[in-house]
Design an enzyme around this catalytic site. Structure first.
Site, PDB file in Angstrom:
ATOM      1  N   GLU A 246      63.333  38.514  68.093  1.00 48.27           N
ATOM      2  CA  GLU A 246      62.120  37.748  68.346  1.00 48.27           C
ATOM      3  C   GLU A 246      60.901  38.365  67.666  1.00 48.27           C
ATOM      4  O   GLU A 246      59.926  37.674  67.380  1.00 48.27           O
ATOM      5  CB  GLU A 246      61.886  37.637  69.859  1.00 48.27           C
ATOM      6  CG  GLU A 246      60.998  36.466  70.243  1.00 48.27           C
ATOM      7  CD  GLU A 246      61.052  36.150  71.718  1.00 48.27           C
ATOM      8  OE1 GLU A 246      61.458  35.036  72.074  1.00 48.27           O
ATOM      9  OE2 GLU A 246      60.685  37.026  72.532  1.00 48.27           O
ATOM     10  N   HIS A 271      87.836  47.603  68.290  1.00 53.00           N
ATOM     11  CA  HIS A 271      89.009  46.738  68.191  1.00 53.00           C
ATOM     12  C   HIS A 271      88.630  45.283  67.954  1.00 53.00           C
ATOM     13  O   HIS A 271      89.481  44.398  68.075  1.00 53.00           O
ATOM     14  CB  HIS A 271      89.856  46.861  69.459  1.00 53.00           C
ATOM     15  CG  HIS A 271      90.354  48.252  69.704  1.00 53.00           C
ATOM     16  ND1 HIS A 271      91.542  48.723  69.182  1.00 53.00           N
ATOM     17  CD2 HIS A 271      89.804  49.291  70.387  1.00 53.00           C
ATOM     18  CE1 HIS A 271      91.709  49.989  69.551  1.00 53.00           C
ATOM     19  NE2 HIS A 271      90.669  50.358  70.281  1.00 53.00           N
ATOM     20  N   LYS A 385      60.327  24.623  73.396  1.00 58.12           N
ATOM     21  CA  LYS A 385      59.722  24.492  74.718  1.00 58.12           C
ATOM     22  C   LYS A 385      59.004  23.157  74.859  1.00 58.12           C
ATOM     23  O   LYS A 385      59.109  22.468  75.888  1.00 58.12           O
ATOM     24  CB  LYS A 385      58.744  25.642  74.976  1.00 58.12           C
ATOM     25  CG  LYS A 385      59.386  27.003  75.137  1.00 58.12           C
ATOM     26  CD  LYS A 385      58.317  28.065  75.384  1.00 58.12           C
ATOM     27  CE  LYS A 385      58.917  29.443  75.532  1.00 58.12           C
ATOM     28  NZ  LYS A 385      57.869  30.473  75.748  1.00 58.12           N
TER      29      LYS A 385
END
Length: 395
Positions: A246, A271, A385
């Protein structure tokens, strides 16, 4: 202490000095720089005593309002219940563990209008139907709508400094209040951060700037992998991902800038992701983060039929083996000319947690300066938003 060793070529001192001056110019505007010097621990000790009979510390917040507190609480093994996602399973799981009488509820939102936080808070209000709000703590900007609400219901109120952004707020009341209530030594956290601040700003240690310069200028360091060799650091990885993504994923004019964060936990992720780092595109740098071996659990000297090829770990401590895996993986990547560095914490306690948090905040700021972006805004998330609000307002 916190030791960082770089295994790549560093910049010339005059380049680093120029960047250091540019970072110094930010000091008066960016509030997180000053947080280690604020004596919040004294008032927080009083809050800790006030709520000492509460069995549960419940934090209702998302993003920067919760990730920092979660990172440190997981490092220290503290018990905090996080309701940090607008997800029915998360909310139902938390409600099954808590009661109104035995809990203190913390609602942090810098703006005071974070839709996820307020929506979850409304669910809790409907569930518990509280008549007394003395066990509700609200943390927000001074003058925000949440401050007005907290005063109207008689809740306890704490403020976040105006010039401290949410993802940089862990060393403010946003992170320190829940950590204090969970039993953390707040003074030690701030002292660790202050030691890192002094090392960088007063002792002029160039290491963070050298590392940031390499990330910002090296063509094969655009994906930054944090490989943490301790499961207690998993939540720290999550905080780092938000802080890094961000802060640095921005537009500079018409050019898109950024460094992509990846958080891994060793040795489990050896792994899964390691193969890609070793033999995939060489566009990654890797930081190995580990804690000095505790040597508390030893692999028994047991020989198993058909499994004798594994006997070389017998009589060695589990933490020693884990850290040796980190060292071996670092050396393997270094042999492939992949940019690597190593951070070692002598132990995982409040002091080192504070130092590590502040180290990464400084590193993020330094990368932002070198990339030429505004590290402290987030314009890219605002459109989503606004669209969400428009969509749901028509329902």
């Amino acid at each position: 202490m916190l030791e960082n060793t770089l295994h790549f070529e560093t910049a010339k001192s005059e380049q680093i000095s120029a960047y250091a001056r540019r970072m110094s110019d930010e000091l008066g505007d960016i509030g997180y720089y000053a947080l280690p010097d604020i004596g919040e621990h004294e008032s927080l000790e009083r809050i800790k005593k006030k709520y000492k009979t509460k069995q549960n510390v419940v934090l209702i917040g998302v993003g920067g309002s919760s990730l920092g507190a979660k990172a440190i609480s997981n490092m220290l093994g503290l018990e905090i219940i996080f309701i940090d996602n607008l997800d029915e399973s998360v909310i139902k799981g938390a409600l099954a563990k808590i009661s109104l009488e035995n809990s203190v509820f913390i609602i942090p939102s810098k703006s005071g209008t974070t839709i996820e936080t307020i929506s979850i808070y409304k669910v809790l209000l409907a569930h518990f139907k509280p008549k007394d709000f003395s066990s509700f703590i609200f943390i927000t900007d001074e003058g925000s709508p949440l401050e007005n609400y907290a005063k109207s219901v008689g809740g306890k109120l704490f403020f976040i400094p105006k010039n401290v952004g949410g993802r940089f707020s862990v060393l403010s009341n946003c992170g320190l209040v829940p950590l204090a209530l969970a039993g953390a030594d707040i003074k030690a956290i701030l002292e660790g951060a202050k030691a890192m601040k002094e090392q960088f700003l007063e002792q002029n240690d160039p290491l963070i700037l050298q590392k940031a310069h390499h990330y910002a200028t090296h063509p094969n360091a655009k994906i930054n992998v944090l490989f943490s060799y301790d499961s207690r650091l998993k939540a720290f990885n999550e905080w780092y991902i938000q802080l890094w993504a961000e802060s640095l994923g921005k537009r500079r004019g018409y050019k898109r800038m950024g460094l992509t964060p990846v958080g891994l936990v060793g040795s489990a992720d050896q792994h899964s992701f390691l193969q890609l780092i070793m033999d995939g595109p060489k566009d990654k740098s890797v930081t190995f983060l580990k804690v000095a071996a505790k040597n508390e659990i030893t692999v028994p000297d047991i020989k198993l039929e058909f499994l004798n090829s594994c006997d070389f770990t017998n009589n060695l401590s589990v933490s020693f083996i884990q850290n040796s895996q980190s060292t071996a993986t670092l050396q393997a990547l270094k042999s492939e000319n992949i940019s690597v560095d190593e951070i070692t914490l002598s132990r995982l306690d409040e002091w080192h947690a504070g130092a590590l948090i502040y180290y990464y905040e400084l590193l993020t700021s330094a990368c932002g300066v070198m990339l030429g972006v505004n590290t402290y805004d987030q314009p890219g998330v605002e459109l989503g938003k606004m669209l969400l609000k428009k969509m749901l307002s028509t329902k």
